[in-house]
Design an enzyme around this catalytic site. Structure first.
Site, PDB file in Angstrom:
ATOM      1  N   ASP A  18       0.805  -1.136   0.002  1.00 44.45           N
ATOM      2  CA  ASP A  18      -0.166  -0.103  -0.021  1.00 44.45           C
ATOM      3  C   ASP A  18       0.750   1.278   0.103  1.00 44.45           C
ATOM      4  OD1 ASP A  18      -3.114   0.353   0.783  1.00 44.45           O
ATOM      5  OD2 ASP A  18      -2.106   2.154   1.145  1.00 44.45           O
ATOM      6  N   ARG A  54     -19.140 -10.147   0.850  1.00 41.89           N
ATOM      7  CA  ARG A  54     -20.356  -9.113   1.545  1.00 41.89           C
ATOM      8  C   ARG A  54     -19.407  -8.396   2.615  1.00 41.89           C
ATOM      9  NH1 ARG A  54     -24.258 -13.230   3.375  1.00 41.89           N
ATOM     10  NH2 ARG A  54     -22.478 -14.487   3.324  1.00 41.89           N
ATOM     11  N   GLU A  55     -19.690  -7.216   2.855  1.00 41.81           N
ATOM     12  CA  GLU A  55     -18.995  -6.722   4.276  1.00 41.81           C
ATOM     13  C   GLU A  55     -19.812  -7.225   5.303  1.00 41.81           C
ATOM     14  OE1 GLU A  55     -18.094  -2.335   4.188  1.00 41.81           O
ATOM     15  OE2 GLU A  55     -18.528  -2.322   1.938  1.00 41.81           O
ATOM     16  N   CYS A  67     -20.525  -1.184  -3.255  1.00 42.42           N
ATOM     17  CA  CYS A  67     -20.742  -2.037  -4.401  1.00 42.42           C
ATOM     18  C   CYS A  67     -21.851  -1.622  -5.165  1.00 42.42           C
ATOM     19  CB  CYS A  67     -20.743  -3.462  -4.125  1.00 42.42           C
ATOM     20  SG  CYS A  67     -19.105  -4.244  -3.390  1.00 42.42           S
TER      21      CYS A  67
END
Length: 485
Positions: free
Chosen positions: A30, A154-155, A263
């Protein structure tokens, strides 16, 4: 296998941790030194159940590491995952691919030996072609294959979704790359996970198609909920009856305030822009987007109606701010539209969320935040249940009612049986069913005379947990309760 993951955000961090858990050697990269330092210190910067423990365990055994130095990690990797953000551009709703293309250029400079470059980011059809052109332009001699491998996380349930997936989709026409990807996912395939090998463009389209369909399913049941309210039917029973059909299924048939998150909103818009580029009309997706946007605004009208047509000077407690439970994600959360509309109507807002308040502060102004739901509801004329966190779906209703100044409970997730709320003296406004009791009207202190609090039970006697003082009437925050029958 040696894996480099570019981007230590939600998708990259979950994917990297799960690949490490499967036994691969993973480096998450990152550009943000603070994020990398946090991860190196054992602090996961996103809220996702189970992720902290998985990251720490794999760091300890040496399968997972973090760095800002891309070149050595890419040079040593057999597989390089691009997992950077693709937000919707404000100007036209198209996916912003600048981070993806930037990663591709950096990979081209660092890659050595045969390497499979995997697009984990959600990208429009043809993005893999563009990544390949970038790499060929910068390093014509590079031995690489560009593969599409969309995520379906899915969060709030991402670990389970990754480790026990409904399917793994791999898009490539290169046979050697297919073999590499098969080895990468072999631990999951051996446990029975379906692995679909397809073309690269087909794979890219699968992710958008899946999300658009789920968004349409949510929007469809929300429209049926509106019809239920008009014809005095019950949306919960309608959804159960429809969901038992094996051709349809029960998932994503829970009526609510509209979809949000990272999303569905951006992916439906990106799919529409892709269709427009190719001269194709996607009317159902277009309507899904517009209906969902309208629904978020309509939820504020439902609250205002429950409070007698005006919220001027009233206090509304909003319980749950994130777009769904078990995440701190506030992106496109329906609560943002609701709170904005209520504030424009003159309401004071109290707010509580089990995990999302730090994120919410970046989006909301003039809101009083509370760490406890009961303190949040103290003195409120209405409570709005916005997000179905488990803790917010099992509240002590007697304690909540005692804390409030008013009696209005707007349940936008149908989390509580209406009869249970009525027994505790609430006026209930839910989704997909018409209220069965008279609507209360909250008025200013200089309005109609305050009535006996027992009337707020709509003809029901006070419950045993109310003392004599509370049964004689209440006035708080300069408001009192009257009934409109």
């Amino acid at each position: 296998m040696r894996v480099a993951v570019i981007g230590a955000g939600y998708v990259g961090l979950v994917s990297g941790a799960c690949f490490a858990e499967m036994g691969h050697e993973v480096v998450c990269l990152d550009k943000d030194p603070a994020r990398v330092a946090s991860l190196l210190g054992g602090r996961v910067p996103i809220y996702e159940p189970g992720l902290d423990e998985m990251v720490r365990a794999n760091v300890q055994v040496g399968r997972l590491s973090f760095s800002t130095d891309l070149a050595p990690a890419v040079r040593d990797a057999e597989v390089v995952l691009i997992a950077v953000g693709t937000p919707a551009r404000h100007s036209d709703g198209r996916a912003d691919l600048s981070y993806v293309y930037g990663a591709a250029r950096e990979i081209a400079e660092a890659v050595a030996g045969y390497t499979v470059i995997v697009t984990k980011s959600t990208v429009p059809v043809g993005t893999g072609d563009a990544i390949e052109r970038i790499i060929r332009r910068h390093r014509p001699e590079a031995r690489v294959a560009v593969v599409s491998n969309p995520e379906f996380l899915r969060e709030g349930a991402a670990i389970g979704d990754f480790m026990e997936p409904d399917r793994v989709v791999v898009g490539t026409e290169d046979s050697r790359a297919r073999a590499v990807m098969a080895e990468l996912y072999r631990p999951l395939a051996e446990r029975g996970a379906p692995v679909l090998m397809t073309g690269r463009r087909t794979s890219e389209l699968i992710k958008y198609t899946a999300n658009a369909f789920l968004a349409m399913k949510i929007t469809f049941i929300n429209e049926i909920a509106d019809l239920c309210e008009s014809v005095h039917a019950d949306i919960a029973d309608v959804a159960d009856g429809v969901g038992l059909d094996s051709r349809i299924g029960a998932r994503f048939l829970q009526a609510g305030p509209g979809y949000g998150g990272s999303c569905f909103p951006k992916d439906t818009l990106a799919l529409l822009r892709t269709a427009q580029d190719y001269g194709v009309s996607l009317r159902l997706v277009e309507d899904t987007v517009s209906v969902n946007d309208a629904r978020k605004r309509a939820m504020a009208r439902k609250v205002i109606e429950a409070l007698g047509g005006s919220v001027e000077g009233l206090t509304v407690a909003v319980l749950g701010l994130t777009f769904k439970p078990d995440t701190d994600d506030m992106r496109e959360a329906p609560s943002l539209s609701l709170i904005d509309a209520l504030q424009r109507g003159g309401a004071r807002i109290h707010a509580h969320d089990p995990a999302g308040m730090e994120q919410a502060r970046q989006h909301l102004e003039d809101v009083a935040f509370f760490a406890d739901p009961y303190r949040c509801a103290a003195g409120a004329d209405a409570v709005v249940l916005m997000t179905e966190w488990q803790a917010l779906c099992s509240l002590d209703l007697a304690l909540l009612r005692e804390a409030m100044a008013g009696v209005v409970f707007v349940d936008l997730r149908n989390a509580y049986p209406e009869e249970q709320l009525l027994r505790h003296g609430f006026f209930v406004s839910g989704i997909g069913s018409a209220p069965k009791r008279p609507r209360p009207q909250v008025v200013a202190a200089d309005g109609p005379a305050m009535i006996d609090r027992s009337a707020t039970h709509f003809g029901m006697p006070p419950s045993d947990d109310e003392d004599d003082a509370s049964a004689t009437g209440r006035q708080a925050n300069g408001h009192s309760l009257a009934l409109t029958v």
